[in-house]
Design a protein around this motif. Structure first.
Motif, PDB file in Angstrom:
ATOM      1  N   VAL A 104       1.001  -1.137   0.050  1.00 30.10           N
ATOM      2  CA  VAL A 104      -0.223   0.180  -0.031  1.00 30.10           C
ATOM      3  C   VAL A 104       0.686   1.230   0.097  1.00 30.10           C
ATOM      4  N   VAL A 105       1.982   1.233   0.775  1.00 30.94           N
ATOM      5  CA  VAL A 105       2.782   2.453   0.922  1.00 30.94           C
ATOM      6  C   VAL A 105       3.535   2.663  -0.342  1.00 30.94           C
ATOM      7  N   ALA A 106       3.962   1.548  -1.118  1.00 34.09           N
ATOM      8  CA  ALA A 106       4.719   1.811  -2.178  1.00 34.09           C
ATOM      9  C   ALA A 106       3.983   2.172  -3.355  1.00 34.09           C
ATOM     10  N   ASP A 107       2.514   1.740  -3.338  1.00 34.67           N
ATOM     11  CA  ASP A 107       1.359   2.411  -4.447  1.00 34.67           C
ATOM     12  C   ASP A 107       1.325   3.771  -4.149  1.00 34.67           C
ATOM     13  N   MET A 108       1.297   4.315  -2.880  1.00 34.51           N
ATOM     14  CA  MET A 108       0.835   5.650  -2.456  1.00 34.51           C
ATOM     15  C   MET A 108       2.055   6.672  -2.910  1.00 34.51           C
ATOM     16  N   LEU A 109       3.353   6.032  -2.594  1.00 32.53           N
ATOM     17  CA  LEU A 109       4.410   6.980  -2.877  1.00 32.53           C
ATOM     18  C   LEU A 109       4.690   6.849  -4.401  1.00 32.53           C
ATOM     19  N   ALA A 110       4.331   5.762  -5.078  1.00 32.44           N
ATOM     20  CA  ALA A 110       4.509   6.114  -6.531  1.00 32.44           C
ATOM     21  C   ALA A 110       3.606   6.944  -7.304  1.00 32.44           C
ATOM     22  N   VAL A 111       2.537   7.372  -6.661  1.00 38.05           N
ATOM     23  CA  VAL A 111       1.569   8.249  -6.998  1.00 38.05           C
ATOM     24  C   VAL A 111       2.076   9.648  -6.889  1.00 38.05           C
ATOM     25  N   LEU A 112       2.682   9.742  -5.794  1.00 47.86           N
ATOM     26  CA  LEU A 112       3.220  11.112  -5.220  1.00 47.86           C
ATOM     27  C   LEU A 112       4.739  11.424  -5.999  1.00 47.86           C
ATOM     28  N   GLY A 113       5.348  10.281  -6.058  1.00 49.01           N
ATOM     29  CA  GLY A 113       6.696  10.467  -6.924  1.00 49.01           C
ATOM     30  C   GLY A 113       6.696  10.744  -8.447  1.00 49.01           C
ATOM     31  N   ALA A 114       5.371  10.426  -8.917  1.00 49.58           N
ATOM     32  CA  ALA A 114       5.240  10.909 -10.638  1.00 49.58           C
ATOM     33  C   ALA A 114       5.014  12.385 -10.581  1.00 49.58           C
ATOM     34  N   ARG A 115       5.017  13.068  -9.465  1.00 49.34           N
ATOM     35  CA  ARG A 115       4.828  14.512  -9.435  1.00 49.34           C
ATOM     36  C   ARG A 115       6.028  15.280  -9.124  1.00 49.34           C
ATOM     37  N   LEU A 116       7.203  14.524  -8.949  1.00 53.51           N
ATOM     38  CA  LEU A 116       8.410  15.024  -8.588  1.00 53.51           C
ATOM     39  C   LEU A 116       9.132  15.741  -9.976  1.00 53.51           C
ATOM     40  N   PRO A 117       9.765  16.708  -9.969  1.00 47.33           N
ATOM     41  CA  PRO A 117      10.430  17.364 -11.036  1.00 47.33           C
ATOM     42  C   PRO A 117      11.603  16.491 -11.610  1.00 47.33           C
ATOM     43  N   VAL A 118      12.029  16.653 -12.910  1.00 50.57           N
ATOM     44  CA  VAL A 118      13.126  15.954 -13.367  1.00 50.57           C
ATOM     45  C   VAL A 118      14.379  16.478 -12.721  1.00 50.57           C
ATOM     46  N   ALA A 119      15.384  15.635 -12.266  1.00 52.83           N
ATOM     47  CA  ALA A 119      16.669  16.117 -11.833  1.00 52.83           C
ATOM     48  C   ALA A 119      17.484  16.603 -12.774  1.00 52.83           C
ATOM     49  N   PRO A 121      21.231  16.910 -14.244  1.00 51.72           N
ATOM     50  CA  PRO A 121      22.546  15.947 -14.435  1.00 51.72           C
ATOM     51  C   PRO A 121      23.389  15.829 -13.034  1.00 51.72           C
ATOM     52  N   VAL A 122      24.071  17.014 -12.684  1.00 50.93           N
ATOM     53  CA  VAL A 122      24.903  16.723 -11.522  1.00 50.93           C
ATOM     54  C   VAL A 122      24.288  16.776 -10.188  1.00 50.93           C
ATOM     55  N   LEU A 123      23.041  17.016  -9.964  1.00 53.51           N
ATOM     56  CA  LEU A 123      22.416  17.131  -8.653  1.00 53.51           C
ATOM     57  C   LEU A 123      21.817  15.646  -8.246  1.00 53.51           C
ATOM     58  N   PRO A 124      21.608  15.525  -7.020  1.00 48.51           N
ATOM     59  CA  PRO A 124      20.995  14.276  -6.466  1.00 48.51           C
ATOM     60  C   PRO A 124      19.437  14.162  -7.049  1.00 48.51           C
ATOM     61  N   GLU A 125      19.087  12.914  -7.015  1.00 53.43           N
ATOM     62  CA  GLU A 125      17.621  12.777  -7.556  1.00 53.43           C
ATOM     63  C   GLU A 125      16.584  13.273  -6.378  1.00 53.43           C
ATOM     64  N   PRO A 126      15.414  13.788  -6.865  1.00 60.26           N
ATOM     65  CA  PRO A 126      14.490  14.528  -5.939  1.00 60.26           C
ATOM     66  C   PRO A 126      13.689  13.008  -5.464  1.00 60.26           C
ATOM     67  N   ASP A 162      -3.245   7.120   8.076  1.00 63.80           N
ATOM     68  CA  ASP A 162      -2.898   8.627   8.154  1.00 63.80           C
ATOM     69  C   ASP A 162      -1.442   8.762   8.340  1.00 63.80           C
ATOM     70  N   ALA A 163      -0.783   9.495   7.403  1.00 68.93           N
ATOM     71  CA  ALA A 163       0.661   9.314   7.394  1.00 68.93           C
ATOM     72  C   ALA A 163       1.064  10.928   7.166  1.00 68.93           C
ATOM     73  N   ARG A 164       2.243  10.999   7.074  1.00 67.43           N
ATOM     74  CA  ARG A 164       3.226  12.157   6.902  1.00 67.43           C
ATOM     75  C   ARG A 164       4.451  12.182   5.828  1.00 67.43           C
ATOM     76  N   VAL A 165       4.418  12.424   4.771  1.00 64.33           N
ATOM     77  CA  VAL A 165       5.512  12.280   3.915  1.00 64.33           C
ATOM     78  C   VAL A 165       6.274  13.558   3.552  1.00 64.33           C
ATOM     79  N   ARG A 166       7.536  13.253   2.937  1.00 61.26           N
ATOM     80  CA  ARG A 166       8.415  14.374   2.891  1.00 61.26           C
ATOM     81  C   ARG A 166       9.112  14.269   1.572  1.00 61.26           C
TER      82      ARG A 166
END
Length: 414
Positions: A104-119, A121-126, A162-166
């Motif tokens: 369940v957590v993996a599915d939830m984070l996958a939905v949110l992760g799809a909204r992260l900006p593109v990293a 080239p020289v910086l860590p991945e968001p 009931d969760a908190r994500v960062r």
């Protein structure tokens, strides 16, 4: 999520007990008894009565009050309970089978992760990580309703977190990373309705500390946290290994093995085919067939053999051979069509809702059944008792390890 099951800076995530429910099915039949004349001209009392059947053992008992059903069920269940296992049946805790918390957590984070900006080239991945999570009930007993499936309806269940994500973003300067976080906030707000349809019932900003500089990376990092209430849904099969296609009932008015025992089989328009047997599915009139459905588990190559759908009536005329199922359904009078199983299933309807059920091919992986369903408009009318509709497989059993459920639904049962 980290490998140890913790997320972000929060503590470890509690796990869900994955034990499945030990299912034991009962069938209750209710009959309305109409009043009859008594001596003296008085009418007898009408009321409901019937039979309750243990689908596992086939034992049946008559009932006149709902309390009689409860006593019968309690007696039958007490025979299968494991002594000393309070709250358990068959040695397993009586809970509904559902997805694990990790899934369940993996599915939830996958939905949110799809909204992260593109990293860059020289910086860590968001990324987005989990800081904390608490399980919550959804509705009464986690019941979320029902949905239509290929062979009738099935129960939908739900759970809530009931969760908190960062979120953690990187950029080459403090203004750039501030802008990236602001854009993320705007995107999440703009997608509020989409997020709600994906299960995010509540989504609020919790904390956004100032950006931090990392000299070794020549980069700036900024985090932002959200409190959320996430609801996930799943179809409940109650740990069933199969659908009930027929019930062998035993009536014993005294005690086993009484000579007064009677045996009866109930089928109700549903048949099951496998590699051991493939009995005909036959309905006779009067009936109005409004739907044809199939549920198919086919782990290997396409099924071989043929399936014949035939309709006959009292005229005794031979069925007219039709080229496909659509022509058969449009024909009037006796008709038949013969097709390969896969062609017939595709003709019934496009692949729809799937169902996980048992492990027929014994590969330790739950079997995934594909549903096919077609509403018949106009329906097939079987007017007289001599009118017949049948579906027949060409062999004694399927030509490989597979399972097929077929159902013809009388309009009165829809």
């Amino acid at each position: 999520m980290n490998a140890d099951g913790s997320g972000g800076s929060g503590g470890p995530i509690g796990s869900i007990d994955d034990d499945l429910v030990s299912a034991h099915s009962f069938v209750v039949r209710a009959l309305l008894e109409l009043p009859t004349a008594r001596a003296g001209g008085q009418a007898g009392v009408s009321g409901w009565a019937g039979y309750v059947t243990d689908a596992v053992t086939g034992e049946r008992q008559g009932w006149r009050r709902p309390a009689d059903i409860a006593r019968f069920v309690e007696r039958q269940l007490s025979r299968t309970a494991v002594p000393g296992s309070a709250g358990r049946v068959g040695g397993r805790r009586s809970v509904m089978a559902g997805p694990t918390l990790t899934e369940v957590v993996a599915d939830m984070l996958a939905v949110l992760g799809a909204r992260l900006p593109v990293a860059a080239p020289v910086l860590p991945e968001p990324n987005v990580t989990l800081e904390r999570v608490t399980e919550k009930l959804a509705g009464l007993g986690n019941q979320a309703g029902t949905e239509s499936a290929a062979l009738g309806g099935r129960t939908l269940r739900a759970g809530r977190l009931d969760a908190r994500v960062r979120f953690q973003l990187w950029a080459g300067s403090a203004p750039a990373v501030d802008s990236a976080v602001l854009t993320l906030h705007s995107d999440l707000l703009d997608d509020r309705e989409q997020l709600r349809s994906a299960g995010f019932l509540r989504f609020n900003v919790a904390d956004t500390p100032p950006a931090e500089e990392f000299d070794s990376l020549a980069a700036w990092r900024k985090t932002t946290s959200f409190d959320l209430l996430y609801e996930y849904r799943y179809a409940a099969d109650d740990d069933a290994d199969s659908l009930i296609a027929r019930i062998e009932m035993t009536t014993d008015p005294e005690q086993a093995p009484s000579t007064a025992r009677e045996h009866e089989t109930i089928t109700d328009g549903l048949v099951r085919w496998d590699d051991a047997e493939a009995p005909d599915l036959t309905l006779t009139g009067p009936a109005t067939i409004s739907r044809i459905s199939a549920l198919v588990f086919e782990p290997g190559p396409p099924l071989g053999g043929t399936v014949t759908v035939r309709r006959t009536d009292s005229s005794g005329a031979p069925p007219v051979v039709q080229p496909d199922l659509a022509s058969f359904l449009a024909a009037t009078g006796p008709a038949e069509v013969t097709e390969a199983p896969g062609v017939l299933f595709a003709s019934i309807g496009p692949a729809g809702t799937s169902l996980t059920l048992g492990d027929w091919n014994v590969d330790t992986v739950p079997d995934e059944y594909v549903g096919f369903d077609r509403l018949l408009d106009p329906p097939i009318e079987l007017v007289a008792r001599s009118d017949r509709l049948s579906i027949t497989y060409s062999g004694p059993g399927l030509d490989q390890t597979a399972v097929v459920y077929l159902r013809l639904t009388d309009k009165r049962a829809t």
